[in-house]
Design an enzyme around this catalytic site. Sequence first.
Site, PDB file in Angstrom:
ATOM      1  N   ASN A 115      -6.957  -6.978   2.016  1.00  0.00           N
ATOM      2  CA  ASN A 115      -6.152  -5.960   1.364  1.00  0.00           C
ATOM      3  C   ASN A 115      -5.139  -6.643   0.446  1.00  0.00           C
ATOM      4  O   ASN A 115      -4.330  -7.454   0.912  1.00  0.00           O
ATOM      5  CB  ASN A 115      -5.432  -5.100   2.412  1.00  0.00           C
ATOM      6  CG  ASN A 115      -4.693  -3.938   1.799  1.00  0.00           C
ATOM      7  OD1 ASN A 115      -3.974  -4.091   0.826  1.00  0.00           O
ATOM      8  ND2 ASN A 115      -4.846  -2.760   2.374  1.00  0.00           N
ATOM      9  N   HIS A 129      -0.211  -5.958  -1.240  1.00  0.00           N
ATOM     10  CA  HIS A 129       1.103  -6.603  -1.230  1.00  0.00           C
ATOM     11  C   HIS A 129       1.314  -7.546  -2.403  1.00  0.00           C
ATOM     12  O   HIS A 129       2.455  -7.945  -2.679  1.00  0.00           O
ATOM     13  CB  HIS A 129       1.358  -7.292   0.109  1.00  0.00           C
ATOM     14  CG  HIS A 129       1.744  -6.322   1.184  1.00  0.00           C
ATOM     15  ND1 HIS A 129       3.050  -5.994   1.448  1.00  0.00           N
ATOM     16  CD2 HIS A 129       0.999  -5.567   2.017  1.00  0.00           C
ATOM     17  CE1 HIS A 129       3.097  -5.087   2.412  1.00  0.00           C
ATOM     18  NE2 HIS A 129       1.867  -4.809   2.776  1.00  0.00           N
ATOM     19  N   HIS A 183      -5.011   0.395  -1.526  1.00  0.00           N
ATOM     20  CA  HIS A 183      -4.560   1.739  -1.134  1.00  0.00           C
ATOM     21  C   HIS A 183      -3.861   2.364  -2.328  1.00  0.00           C
ATOM     22  O   HIS A 183      -2.804   1.907  -2.760  1.00  0.00           O
ATOM     23  CB  HIS A 183      -3.601   1.628   0.056  1.00  0.00           C
ATOM     24  CG  HIS A 183      -3.161   2.949   0.607  1.00  0.00           C
ATOM     25  ND1 HIS A 183      -2.399   3.043   1.763  1.00  0.00           N
ATOM     26  CD2 HIS A 183      -3.346   4.233   0.185  1.00  0.00           C
ATOM     27  CE1 HIS A 183      -2.149   4.317   2.023  1.00  0.00           C
ATOM     28  NE2 HIS A 183      -2.714   5.054   1.080  1.00  0.00           N
ATOM     29  N   ARG A 200      -1.734   5.011  -3.139  1.00  0.00           N
ATOM     30  CA  ARG A 200      -0.854   5.980  -2.495  1.00  0.00           C
ATOM     31  C   ARG A 200      -0.422   7.055  -3.481  1.00  0.00           C
ATOM     32  O   ARG A 200      -0.343   6.827  -4.689  1.00  0.00           O
ATOM     33  CB  ARG A 200       0.381   5.284  -1.932  1.00  0.00           C
ATOM     34  CG  ARG A 200       0.106   4.347  -0.766  1.00  0.00           C
ATOM     35  CD  ARG A 200       1.418   3.813  -0.187  1.00  0.00           C
ATOM     36  NE  ARG A 200       2.202   4.893   0.385  1.00  0.00           N
ATOM     37  CZ  ARG A 200       2.322   5.125   1.699  1.00  0.00           C
ATOM     38  NH1 ARG A 200       1.731   4.339   2.580  1.00  0.00           N
ATOM     39  NH2 ARG A 200       3.060   6.124   2.140  1.00  0.00           N
ATOM     40  N   ARG A 212       3.521   3.419  -4.943  1.00  0.00           N
ATOM     41  CA  ARG A 212       4.562   2.428  -4.673  1.00  0.00           C
ATOM     42  C   ARG A 212       4.082   0.999  -4.910  1.00  0.00           C
ATOM     43  O   ARG A 212       4.904   0.085  -5.046  1.00  0.00           O
ATOM     44  CB  ARG A 212       5.096   2.559  -3.253  1.00  0.00           C
ATOM     45  CG  ARG A 212       4.096   2.215  -2.163  1.00  0.00           C
ATOM     46  CD  ARG A 212       4.730   2.236  -0.795  1.00  0.00           C
ATOM     47  NE  ARG A 212       5.201   3.571  -0.428  1.00  0.00           N
ATOM     48  CZ  ARG A 212       5.653   3.874   0.783  1.00  0.00           C
ATOM     49  NH1 ARG A 212       5.709   2.942   1.731  1.00  0.00           N
ATOM     50  NH2 ARG A 212       6.045   5.101   1.068  1.00  0.00           N
ATOM     51  N   GLU A 222      -8.523   2.947  -0.062  1.00  0.00           N
ATOM     52  CA  GLU A 222      -7.849   3.821   0.887  1.00  0.00           C
ATOM     53  C   GLU A 222      -7.088   4.889   0.120  1.00  0.00           C
ATOM     54  O   GLU A 222      -6.462   4.602  -0.917  1.00  0.00           O
ATOM     55  CB  GLU A 222      -6.879   3.013   1.751  1.00  0.00           C
ATOM     56  CG  GLU A 222      -7.557   1.939   2.584  1.00  0.00           C
ATOM     57  CD  GLU A 222      -6.568   1.109   3.387  1.00  0.00           C
ATOM     58  OE1 GLU A 222      -6.986   0.466   4.361  1.00  0.00           O
ATOM     59  OE2 GLU A 222      -5.367   1.092   3.022  1.00  0.00           O
ATOM     60  N   THR A 256       1.557   2.869   6.820  1.00  0.00           N
ATOM     61  CA  THR A 256       0.837   3.920   7.526  1.00  0.00           C
ATOM     62  C   THR A 256       1.109   3.834   9.024  1.00  0.00           C
ATOM     63  O   THR A 256       0.894   2.799   9.641  1.00  0.00           O
ATOM     64  CB  THR A 256      -0.676   3.799   7.260  1.00  0.00           C
ATOM     65  OG1 THR A 256      -0.896   3.754   5.849  1.00  0.00           O
ATOM     66  CG2 THR A 256      -1.415   4.985   7.840  1.00  0.00           C
ATOM     67  N   GLU A 310     -12.356   3.545  10.940  1.00  0.00           N
ATOM     68  CA  GLU A 310     -11.510   2.349  11.035  1.00  0.00           C
ATOM     69  C   GLU A 310     -10.424   2.630  12.066  1.00  0.00           C
ATOM     70  O   GLU A 310      -9.621   3.553  11.903  1.00  0.00           O
ATOM     71  CB  GLU A 310     -10.887   1.984   9.687  1.00  0.00           C
ATOM     72  CG  GLU A 310     -10.019   0.736   9.784  1.00  0.00           C
ATOM     73  CD  GLU A 310      -9.623   0.152   8.440  1.00  0.00           C
ATOM     74  OE1 GLU A 310      -8.738  -0.738   8.424  1.00  0.00           O
ATOM     75  OE2 GLU A 310     -10.187   0.573   7.403  1.00  0.00           O
ATOM     76  N   HIS A 343      -4.680  -2.892  10.596  1.00  0.00           N
ATOM     77  CA  HIS A 343      -3.263  -2.541  10.561  1.00  0.00           C
ATOM     78  C   HIS A 343      -2.481  -3.473  11.491  1.00  0.00           C
ATOM     79  O   HIS A 343      -2.643  -3.434  12.703  1.00  0.00           O
ATOM     80  CB  HIS A 343      -2.964  -1.093  10.942  1.00  0.00           C
ATOM     81  CG  HIS A 343      -1.622  -0.640  10.421  1.00  0.00           C
ATOM     82  ND1 HIS A 343      -1.430  -0.223   9.125  1.00  0.00           N
ATOM     83  CD2 HIS A 343      -0.403  -0.585  11.005  1.00  0.00           C
ATOM     84  CE1 HIS A 343      -0.174   0.091   8.929  1.00  0.00           C
ATOM     85  NE2 HIS A 343       0.485  -0.133  10.055  1.00  0.00           N
TER      86      HIS A 343
END
Length: 260
Positions: A6, A9, A42, A44, A48, A69, A100, A150, A213
């Site tokens: 992922n 970040h 992701h 969102r 963000r 996602e 999340t 998931e 996660h």
Amino acid sequence: MLFGVNIDHIAVLREARKINDPDPLMALSICAQNGADQITIHLREDRRHIHDEDARRIIASSPLPVNLECAIDPSIIDIVSALRPHRATLVPEKREEVTTEGGLDIAGSFDAIAGAIEKLKASEIEISLFIDPTRDAITLSERLGVQWVELHTGSYANLYAMRHSSLPHSHHAIESLNLSRSELDGRLEQAYGDIVEAANYARSLGLKVAAGHGLNYQNVTAIVGIDTIEELNIGQSIIARSVFTGLATAIKDMKVLCKR
């Protein structure tokens, strides 16, 4: 064990200064060259970190399959349907959350989720649901006709961190988990057992099982040991380590831990 990286970040770091550096797109070849099997991002509702243009460029350029996602909001589903990633993972979102916080409330949003799934299937997108490791969530996921679930490993990861890291001594300590070591041990064992049971049950229903996660270099080994989980999606801990080691090394280090 398939291994999805992922890269959200990287965009978090970019957005911290509102400039164009670092560009998440630059991570794609590094991930592919160092053992990743999939790119996860992701998109969102509040944008963000990953933005629409990031998602478009990543899906168009990635040498690896892209797992996008997203929330079940119709406007987001329209975007995802047009982008046509390899997979869409439906996740819950709250604007005020840092990350999340749990799995989809399938029972409470069954019709809305079913509608999102129908639209995504029309665009030939593989679908996964991000769920808490419970039999009820898995049973409902199977009824919805998705290919993947998931399992949310956040509870396990938080308990592990409060028991086996310096988190209790930091300003990010989780107050609700300020428990004795024996209590943490018991709850950690239960959380891990819930993941094992959920993965086994999902596989018995013919679902493919991923997990993610809060997974990091310390807590991932036990999850890798669950035979019925076939994919992990890991992000923050890899990007955090890359600050000190470089992204290629951080990915390779995690890839070693994900091997069975």
